[in-house]
Write a protein that holds these residues in place. Structure first.
Motif, PDB file in Angstrom:
ATOM      1  N   LEU A 176      11.478   5.293   1.064  1.00  0.00           N
ATOM      2  CA  LEU A 176      10.764   4.017   1.208  1.00  0.00           C
ATOM      3  C   LEU A 176      11.709   2.917   1.680  1.00  0.00           C
ATOM      4  O   LEU A 176      11.350   2.076   2.498  1.00  0.00           O
ATOM      5  CB  LEU A 176      10.177   3.592  -0.145  1.00  0.00           C
ATOM      6  CG  LEU A 176       8.793   4.121  -0.522  1.00  0.00           C
ATOM      7  CD1 LEU A 176       8.436   3.620  -1.920  1.00  0.00           C
ATOM      8  CD2 LEU A 176       7.747   3.666   0.473  1.00  0.00           C
ATOM      9  N   LEU A 177      12.937   2.971   1.156  1.00  0.00           N
ATOM     10  CA  LEU A 177      13.907   1.923   1.467  1.00  0.00           C
ATOM     11  C   LEU A 177      14.216   1.875   2.963  1.00  0.00           C
ATOM     12  O   LEU A 177      14.554   0.822   3.498  1.00  0.00           O
ATOM     13  CB  LEU A 177      15.205   2.146   0.675  1.00  0.00           C
ATOM     14  CG  LEU A 177      15.081   1.898  -0.828  1.00  0.00           C
ATOM     15  CD1 LEU A 177      16.343   2.332  -1.551  1.00  0.00           C
ATOM     16  CD2 LEU A 177      14.813   0.419  -1.110  1.00  0.00           C
ATOM     17  N   ALA A 184       0.840  -1.208   0.000  1.00  0.00           N
ATOM     18  CA  ALA A 184       0.000   0.000   0.000  1.00  0.00           C
ATOM     19  C   ALA A 184       0.868   1.249   0.000  1.00  0.00           C
ATOM     20  O   ALA A 184       0.587   2.243  -0.685  1.00  0.00           O
ATOM     21  CB  ALA A 184      -0.908  -0.028   1.230  1.00  0.00           C
ATOM     22  N   LYS A 185       1.972   1.178   0.719  1.00  0.00           N
ATOM     23  CA  LYS A 185       2.853   2.349   0.858  1.00  0.00           C
ATOM     24  C   LYS A 185       3.480   2.713  -0.510  1.00  0.00           C
ATOM     25  O   LYS A 185       3.461   3.870  -0.928  1.00  0.00           O
ATOM     26  CB  LYS A 185       3.946   1.973   1.881  1.00  0.00           C
ATOM     27  CG  LYS A 185       4.827   3.097   2.246  1.00  0.00           C
ATOM     28  CD  LYS A 185       4.157   3.995   3.247  1.00  0.00           C
ATOM     29  CE  LYS A 185       4.952   5.291   3.356  1.00  0.00           C
ATOM     30  NZ  LYS A 185       4.256   6.338   3.979  1.00  0.00           N
ATOM     31  N   THR A 186       3.987   1.677  -1.182  1.00  0.00           N
ATOM     32  CA  THR A 186       4.606   1.902  -2.494  1.00  0.00           C
ATOM     33  C   THR A 186       3.563   2.438  -3.473  1.00  0.00           C
ATOM     34  O   THR A 186       3.821   3.360  -4.251  1.00  0.00           O
ATOM     35  CB  THR A 186       5.200   0.585  -3.037  1.00  0.00           C
ATOM     36  OG1 THR A 186       5.850  -0.069  -1.986  1.00  0.00           O
ATOM     37  CG2 THR A 186       6.174   0.825  -4.164  1.00  0.00           C
ATOM     38  N   GLN A 187       2.394   1.812  -3.425  1.00  0.00           N
ATOM     39  CA  GLN A 187       1.295   2.213  -4.309  1.00  0.00           C
ATOM     40  C   GLN A 187       0.958   3.698  -4.095  1.00  0.00           C
ATOM     41  O   GLN A 187       0.764   4.456  -5.051  1.00  0.00           O
ATOM     42  CB  GLN A 187       0.077   1.330  -4.000  1.00  0.00           C
ATOM     43  CG  GLN A 187      -1.092   1.519  -4.949  1.00  0.00           C
ATOM     44  CD  GLN A 187      -0.696   1.209  -6.397  1.00  0.00           C
ATOM     45  OE1 GLN A 187      -0.043   0.200  -6.654  1.00  0.00           O
ATOM     46  NE2 GLN A 187      -1.055   2.095  -7.328  1.00  0.00           N
ATOM     47  N   GLU A 188       0.962   4.087  -2.842  1.00  0.00           N
ATOM     48  CA  GLU A 188       0.614   5.461  -2.472  1.00  0.00           C
ATOM     49  C   GLU A 188       1.643   6.452  -3.065  1.00  0.00           C
ATOM     50  O   GLU A 188       1.270   7.463  -3.669  1.00  0.00           O
ATOM     51  CB  GLU A 188       0.666   5.558  -0.946  1.00  0.00           C
ATOM     52  CG  GLU A 188      -0.053   6.735  -0.353  1.00  0.00           C
ATOM     53  CD  GLU A 188       0.122   6.697   1.166  1.00  0.00           C
ATOM     54  OE1 GLU A 188       0.711   7.657   1.691  1.00  0.00           O
ATOM     55  OE2 GLU A 188      -0.270   5.695   1.804  1.00  0.00           O
ATOM     56  N   VAL A 189       2.947   6.103  -2.927  1.00  0.00           N
ATOM     57  CA  VAL A 189       4.003   6.978  -3.456  1.00  0.00           C
ATOM     58  C   VAL A 189       3.883   7.078  -4.977  1.00  0.00           C
ATOM     59  O   VAL A 189       3.970   8.144  -5.571  1.00  0.00           O
ATOM     60  CB  VAL A 189       5.400   6.453  -3.042  1.00  0.00           C
ATOM     61  CG1 VAL A 189       6.508   7.230  -3.743  1.00  0.00           C
ATOM     62  CG2 VAL A 189       5.571   6.536  -1.547  1.00  0.00           C
ATOM     63  N   GLU A 195      10.669 -10.564   3.559  1.00  0.00           N
ATOM     64  CA  GLU A 195       9.900  -9.358   3.186  1.00  0.00           C
ATOM     65  C   GLU A 195      10.822  -8.296   2.572  1.00  0.00           C
ATOM     66  O   GLU A 195      10.459  -7.606   1.621  1.00  0.00           O
ATOM     67  CB  GLU A 195       9.202  -8.768   4.419  1.00  0.00           C
ATOM     68  CG  GLU A 195       7.987  -9.548   4.837  1.00  0.00           C
ATOM     69  CD  GLU A 195       7.463  -9.092   6.183  1.00  0.00           C
ATOM     70  OE1 GLU A 195       6.254  -9.208   6.403  1.00  0.00           O
ATOM     71  OE2 GLU A 195       8.270  -8.611   7.028  1.00  0.00           O
ATOM     72  N   LYS A 196      12.019  -8.182   3.150  1.00  0.00           N
ATOM     73  CA  LYS A 196      12.987  -7.194   2.651  1.00  0.00           C
ATOM     74  C   LYS A 196      13.241  -7.401   1.162  1.00  0.00           C
ATOM     75  O   LYS A 196      13.312  -6.461   0.377  1.00  0.00           O
ATOM     76  CB  LYS A 196      14.325  -7.358   3.382  1.00  0.00           C
ATOM     77  CG  LYS A 196      14.483  -6.418   4.544  1.00  0.00           C
ATOM     78  CD  LYS A 196      15.879  -6.537   5.119  1.00  0.00           C
ATOM     79  CE  LYS A 196      15.913  -5.800   6.441  1.00  0.00           C
ATOM     80  NZ  LYS A 196      16.854  -6.302   7.395  1.00  0.00           N
ATOM     81  N   LYS A 197      13.386  -8.697   0.782  1.00  0.00           N
ATOM     82  CA  LYS A 197      13.721  -9.023  -0.604  1.00  0.00           C
ATOM     83  C   LYS A 197      12.626  -8.531  -1.566  1.00  0.00           C
ATOM     84  O   LYS A 197      12.897  -7.817  -2.533  1.00  0.00           O
ATOM     85  CB  LYS A 197      13.871 -10.543  -0.725  1.00  0.00           C
ATOM     86  CG  LYS A 197      14.967 -10.931  -1.696  1.00  0.00           C
ATOM     87  CD  LYS A 197      15.283 -12.382  -1.551  1.00  0.00           C
ATOM     88  CE  LYS A 197      15.372 -13.026  -2.918  1.00  0.00           C
ATOM     89  NZ  LYS A 197      15.390 -14.484  -2.826  1.00  0.00           N
ATOM     90  N   THR A 198      11.378  -8.894  -1.271  1.00  0.00           N
ATOM     91  CA  THR A 198      10.292  -8.482  -2.183  1.00  0.00           C
ATOM     92  C   THR A 198      10.094  -6.970  -2.167  1.00  0.00           C
ATOM     93  O   THR A 198       9.903  -6.337  -3.211  1.00  0.00           O
ATOM     94  CB  THR A 198       8.935  -9.152  -1.824  1.00  0.00           C
ATOM     95  OG1 THR A 198       8.949  -9.463  -0.439  1.00  0.00           O
ATOM     96  CG2 THR A 198       8.650 -10.359  -2.658  1.00  0.00           C
ATOM     97  N   PHE A 199      10.191  -6.419  -0.955  1.00  0.00           N
ATOM     98  CA  PHE A 199       9.978  -4.968  -0.872  1.00  0.00           C
ATOM     99  C   PHE A 199      11.089  -4.199  -1.621  1.00  0.00           C
ATOM    100  O   PHE A 199      10.828  -3.251  -2.359  1.00  0.00           O
ATOM    101  CB  PHE A 199       9.938  -4.538   0.610  1.00  0.00           C
ATOM    102  CG  PHE A 199       9.558  -3.098   0.781  1.00  0.00           C
ATOM    103  CD1 PHE A 199       8.269  -2.654   0.460  1.00  0.00           C
ATOM    104  CD2 PHE A 199      10.474  -2.157   1.244  1.00  0.00           C
ATOM    105  CE1 PHE A 199       7.922  -1.328   0.609  1.00  0.00           C
ATOM    106  CE2 PHE A 199      10.130  -0.830   1.387  1.00  0.00           C
ATOM    107  CZ  PHE A 199       8.847  -0.408   1.073  1.00  0.00           C
ATOM    108  N   GLY A 200      12.320  -4.682  -1.457  1.00  0.00           N
ATOM    109  CA  GLY A 200      13.463  -4.052  -2.147  1.00  0.00           C
ATOM    110  C   GLY A 200      13.254  -4.048  -3.657  1.00  0.00           C
ATOM    111  O   GLY A 200      13.419  -3.037  -4.331  1.00  0.00           O
ATOM    112  N   GLN A 201      12.821  -5.236  -4.164  1.00  0.00           N
ATOM    113  CA  GLN A 201      12.572  -5.348  -5.615  1.00  0.00           C
ATOM    114  C   GLN A 201      11.488  -4.377  -6.057  1.00  0.00           C
ATOM    115  O   GLN A 201      11.584  -3.702  -7.083  1.00  0.00           O
ATOM    116  CB  GLN A 201      12.143  -6.775  -5.958  1.00  0.00           C
ATOM    117  CG  GLN A 201      13.333  -7.692  -6.167  1.00  0.00           C
ATOM    118  CD  GLN A 201      12.905  -9.146  -6.239  1.00  0.00           C
ATOM    119  OE1 GLN A 201      11.721  -9.481  -6.078  1.00  0.00           O
ATOM    120  NE2 GLN A 201      13.864 -10.034  -6.451  1.00  0.00           N
ATOM    121  N   GLU A 202      10.444  -4.312  -5.247  1.00  0.00           N
ATOM    122  CA  GLU A 202       9.293  -3.462  -5.536  1.00  0.00           C
ATOM    123  C   GLU A 202       9.723  -1.978  -5.649  1.00  0.00           C
ATOM    124  O   GLU A 202       9.344  -1.274  -6.594  1.00  0.00           O
ATOM    125  CB  GLU A 202       8.340  -3.622  -4.352  1.00  0.00           C
ATOM    126  CG  GLU A 202       6.951  -3.205  -4.595  1.00  0.00           C
ATOM    127  CD  GLU A 202       6.124  -3.521  -3.349  1.00  0.00           C
ATOM    128  OE1 GLU A 202       5.920  -4.712  -3.059  1.00  0.00           O
ATOM    129  OE2 GLU A 202       5.736  -2.565  -2.667  1.00  0.00           O
TER     130      GLU A 202
END
Ligand code: DAH
Length: 350
Positions: A42-43, A3-8, A53-60
């Motif tokens: 975000l990072l 949601a956070k990434t989507q928001e940015v 979670e770090k891995k997927t979020f980092g890629q995102e």
């Protein structure tokens, strides 16, 4: 996508769609991808996440970063295109049927004087040579008997390029190449070397009414068997009386130049003040116009010519000075000013 990434991302797209100016585009680029930009921030959220979670979020976040960069590039191209379209639409249309009402341009006074000198020397059998403005240290100094550390270099401080080449400080820099070009015809066919080479010269100068960092000279050389100072004086006098179309008072005094022996200064009586003394002639009544002399044997040798068999003279005519004298230009800086108001006064004898 979290949601956070989507928001940015959404906030970025909304902001981008409103951008109309390049400055604003730059602002949001910094706002989002700069060191403290939203995407970079975000990072920081990763700290609290598990390893997986770090891995997927980092890629995102990386994907988002690329998307943002691509969108900014696209927008930049779009804005540039719009700017060009706008400029084109503001350009007046070219109307081929419009009557030509333009004042004709004119030649620069130095060009006029240069061409006149060329004509005079051509009529006396001299070839007109062209030479580059960028030369080597060898051409400008070494080949002219001015070795490294010679004090004569001080007066010829010029502009150096990073590769060691330099902007020529005098037209004498072409002498060596000219000797090499014509020496075979001299030796094998007995053809005297007679050449002039006009050109732009550069020096590190404190500028004033009679000094400029950019000026024009015309070098001349003549080499053959039995060439003497009388030949030199004859050619100089002929040239000056042709150019000025009247008898000019000249004086010859000794002058030192490492590439001639003996060397002379040929002065003409100042035509601006009639010899009384003024700022243009440093209040002496005389103007150094044409240093000259008999070519130094070492200089001939460097050019591949045997000084035991051949002699010659050389001169370095100050074309800029000559133009000033001829047209009564009091301040040398006017000649490089590009001011049409000043230069258009000298159009009389194109
Ligand atoms: N190259 C010299 C200078 O710019 C002028 C000069 C002096 C040229 C004597 C010559 C010469 O050919 O013989 O200061």
């Amino acid at each position: 996508m979290s949601a956070k990434t989507q928001e940015v991302k959404q906030a970025f797209l909304d902001a981008l769609s409103k951008i109309e100016k390049m400055e604003d585009l730059e602002k949001i680029r910094v706002e989002y991808t700069g060191k403290k930009g939203y995407v970079t921030e975000l990072l920081k959220e990763m700290k609290s996440l598990s390893h997986e979670e770090k891995k997927t979020f980092g890629q995102e976040v990386n994907v988002l970063k690329n998307e943002v960069n691509d969108a900014i590039s696209q927008k930049r191209e779009e804005l540039e295109r719009k700017q060009i379209e706008l400029e084109n639409s503001l350009m007046p249309e070219f109307d081929i049927s419009m009557p030509a009402d333009l004042k004709r341009g004119s030649y620069h006074p130095i060009t006029l004087v240069q061409r006149q000198c060329e004509e005079v020397f051509k009529s006396m059998g001299f070839a007109v040579e062209d030479y580059s403005e960028i030369v080597t240290d060898y051409e400008c100094f070494e080949a002219l008997n001015i070795p490294k550390d010679h004090p004569a270099r001080d007066m010829q401080d010029t502009y150096y390029l990073e590769n060691g080449q330099l902007l020529k400080s005098h037209t004498s820099a072409a002498q060596n190449a000219i000797y090499k070009k014509y020496k075979d015809a001299l030796v094998n066919e007995g053809k005297a070397i007679k050449a002039i080479f006009p050109g732009r010269c550069f020096r590190n100068e404190a500028t004033d009414a009679c000094h400029e960092n950019t000026f024009f000279q015309m070098e001349g050389v003549m080499v053959d068997k039995d060439i003497s100072i009388s030949n030199l004086i004859f050619f100089m006098k002929t040239m000056l009386s042709e150019v000025f179309q009247k008898d000019i008072k000249v004086r010859l005094r000794p002058g030192f130049f490492p590439f001639v022996e003996p060397g002379f200064e040929l002065d003409i009586s100042c035509l601006i003040c009639g010899g009384e003394g003024c700022p243009s002639c440093k209040h002496s009544g005389w103007l150094e116009l044409c240093p000259c002399g008999m070519i130094h044997p070492r200089v001939l040798e460097e050019g591949g010519i045997d000084p035991e068999e051949y002699t010659g003279f050389a001169f370095g005519l100050g074309l800029t000075r000559l133009a000033m004298m001829k047209y009564g230009v009091k301040d040398i800086r006017d000649l490089n000013s590009g001011s049409l108001k000043t230069l258009s006064q000298f159009t009389d004898d194109k």
